[in-house]
Each structure stands twice: as structure tokens, then as C-alpha cells.
Design a protein around this motif. Sequence first.
Motif, PDB file in Angstrom:
ATOM      1  N   THR A 110      34.182   7.388  26.668  1.00  0.00           N
ATOM      2  CA  THR A 110      33.689   6.712  27.882  1.00  0.00           C
ATOM      3  C   THR A 110      33.154   5.325  27.548  1.00  0.00           C
ATOM      4  OG1 THR A 110      33.218   8.803  28.977  1.00  0.00           O
ATOM      5  CG2 THR A 110      32.042   6.877  29.790  1.00  0.00           C
ATOM      6  N   ILE A 123      40.447   3.712  36.636  1.00  0.00           N
ATOM      7  CA  ILE A 123      39.949   5.092  36.704  1.00  0.00           C
ATOM      8  C   ILE A 123      39.133   5.339  37.981  1.00  0.00           C
ATOM      9  CG2 ILE A 123      38.427   6.777  35.582  1.00  0.00           C
ATOM     10  CD1 ILE A 123      39.312   5.549  32.886  1.00  0.00           C
ATOM     11  N   VAL A 124      38.316   4.363  38.395  1.00  0.00           N
ATOM     12  CA  VAL A 124      37.476   4.596  39.580  1.00  0.00           C
ATOM     13  C   VAL A 124      38.227   4.354  40.891  1.00  0.00           C
ATOM     14  CG1 VAL A 124      35.347   4.084  38.303  1.00  0.00           C
ATOM     15  CG2 VAL A 124      36.451   2.250  39.618  1.00  0.00           C
ATOM     16  N   ILE A 127      38.124   6.351  44.635  1.00  0.00           N
ATOM     17  CA  ILE A 127      36.867   6.985  45.042  1.00  0.00           C
ATOM     18  C   ILE A 127      36.576   6.568  46.485  1.00  0.00           C
ATOM     19  CG2 ILE A 127      34.342   6.897  44.715  1.00  0.00           C
ATOM     20  CD1 ILE A 127      34.845   6.832  41.694  1.00  0.00           C
ATOM     21  N   GLU A 263      29.769   9.551  42.070  1.00  0.00           N
ATOM     22  CA  GLU A 263      31.195   9.849  41.860  1.00  0.00           C
ATOM     23  C   GLU A 263      31.744   9.028  40.675  1.00  0.00           C
ATOM     24  OE1 GLU A 263      34.387  11.955  42.122  1.00  0.00           O
ATOM     25  OE2 GLU A 263      32.702  12.366  43.458  1.00  0.00           O
ATOM     26  N   ARG A 267      33.278  10.722  37.408  1.00  0.00           N
ATOM     27  CA  ARG A 267      34.693  10.471  37.101  1.00  0.00           C
ATOM     28  C   ARG A 267      34.874   9.862  35.710  1.00  0.00           C
ATOM     29  NH1 ARG A 267      39.195   8.110  41.225  1.00  0.00           N
ATOM     30  NH2 ARG A 267      38.378   9.808  42.498  1.00  0.00           N
ATOM     31  N   ASN A 269      32.881  10.460  33.277  1.00  0.00           N
ATOM     32  CA  ASN A 269      32.228  11.381  32.343  1.00  0.00           C
ATOM     33  C   ASN A 269      31.055  10.705  31.620  1.00  0.00           C
ATOM     34  OD1 ASN A 269      31.837  13.822  30.935  1.00  0.00           O
ATOM     35  ND2 ASN A 269      33.080  13.129  29.219  1.00  0.00           N
TER      36      ASN A 269
END
Length: 327
Positions: A110, A123-124, A127, A263, A267, A269
Motif C-alpha cells: 500500500t 484503484i480508487v 468509489i 471507502e 480499498r 488496504n
Amino acid sequence: MTVKNIALCAGGYTGEYEVSINSAKNIAANLDPAKYKVYTVLINRDSWFHDTGHEHISIDKNDFSLTIKGEKIKFDFAFITVHGTPGEDGKLQGYLDMMGVPYNTCDATTSAITMNKAYTKTIVHGIHGLHAARSMQLHRKDGHDVATIAANLKFPLFIKPNNGGSSVGMSKVHNIAGLPEAIEKAFHEDDQVLVEEFIKGREFSRGIARIKGKITVLPGTEIISTKEFFDYEAKYTPGVSHEITPADLSPEKSDEIAEILTEIYLRLNCKGMVRIDFILLDDTQDFYFIEVNTTPGQSSASLIPQQVRAAGMDLMEFYGDLIEGAF
């Protein structure tokens, strides 16, 4: 109660060395001496050492230990407050994982991903309620055709190093003529550069941490800069920017933002405490994601300590919870 030996890791290889030292001083002053014996470990390119005040004692990197007056000290925990490499990009985390020493930050994966702004945005993405500025990623080894950039993105544009912390090497460009110099400046800091559209709105930063097993979103801070954008000077020069904690937001908006931040935390981690920067668009109040900081500044004036105090929490207890939570 057994007193735990804490390696407070500070320093690093970037221009944020001094910022990290200030963070370490504040953390050391706010770790309960009844529970923790704190050894500040300064990390430089050529040496890792503990300064006793009288001498520099080298860290044995074979087992991450320290020998003082013939006594070998092994660390129960590492509290990382190194901004940039190697404390924010996963390198130190990977080493500590191999040594079997728990720590306060996100894990190596991460940490490495969130240092890369473009990868994090990917990655985000998706959302609910989260937006991100349109952008292009440039690599040093490829050609950088300014005409293509100008055709795909709307000015003004932000040009920034993709992996940089603390806004070093950043520029705001209003037309195609300013692109070459801005791109060169950013490449001076990193092999990858992010070019993104400027989002006009109010800028905020908000801490989030797992405390006693529960994800806790701290009160937000609004950052009002007298400069055109919140760069290194605005961040670290007194009086250049004005910080309002807690930020002036309606309870509904604050809760909506907290849901998005939770979130993002899940997401990616995330572990321990992180700080997420975002903008609320001027006309629609839409949430625009900027970045995640996985080793946010901890000097007494830094945003997270401000937000902990605004939440009515005790900083010593907050840091203690981060340590105990990692076990």
C-alpha cells in the motif's frame, strides 16, 4: 506492565528531512514513558544511527538492533515518521516485515502504490461520490509532445512528480508555452510525471485511522493558500497558508466525505493513520480526490495533531492506540 522498546524512525533521503525530525520530536514528547522506551533512529543514505546526545550509535541492520554500553536492545515496534523515501514508499516497511518488527503505517504494498499518484487514482476510481481530475502520465524515457497534452486536457494544468511528496517540483501552467519548462522541473524530481487538469474549489485534508479496531475519520482541515496552489513553500512557510480546523462544513457534507474517505482507506488496504487530501468543487461541491499521505507530518502544528485535538482526543492516547493496534 512490560515497557516496549520503540524505534522512532525519522530522517530519510529527501528534502523533507527536517520536517521528519520535527515530527519525531513531537511524537517522542507524546509517547507515554510509562509504557514506551523511545529510541530515535535517524535514517540517512549512508548510515542508520541513534543519537544519545553524546554519540551516534549505529543500528545493526542484520537484526534491527542497537547496542548501548554492551547491552543489546531489540525493538518491539517501529514508529515510522519518514516522509518520502524510504519510509513512505514501502522500502522500510519491507525491511521491517523481514525483521518481524511491527510498525504504525500501511504495509509495503500500500505504501508503494500510494506514493504513485496515477496508480492510486486508478484503484480508487469508481468509489461512489469520488471524482478525480482528468490527467496524463508521462515517463522520462518516452517523448513528451506538448501538442498532444494540450489537445487532451484543458488548461490550466498542474504538472507534478508522480511519486513526490510535499509538492516539490510542482507547477501550474496556463498555456502550452509553459509546458516544456514545467515538465522538465517535475522530471528533475521523478522519472514519472503527472499532468492533470486544475480543479477550482476549496481544498481540504482529513486524517483517518483505525483506533481500537474501528475506522475513525478525524475532523477536516480547510487549507486556504495565499499562493496559487498549496506548494512546498505554502505548506512549510508560516503565514503563506491559513488552516482552519475543524473545517466549516455542514454535518451532512462532513458525513458524506467521511464515507468516501473510509471507502478509500478500505480499498487501498490502509493501516494506522493516513491523511487524504481532496477538493470540493466550487459550484457543485463534488468531492475530487487528490492523494493519500501514508506518513503524514506530526509536528505539533501539523494537520493530524490539529485534527486529533479538534476531535477532543488526547494525542498521547492516539499514538498509543496506533502502537497497540499494530500488535
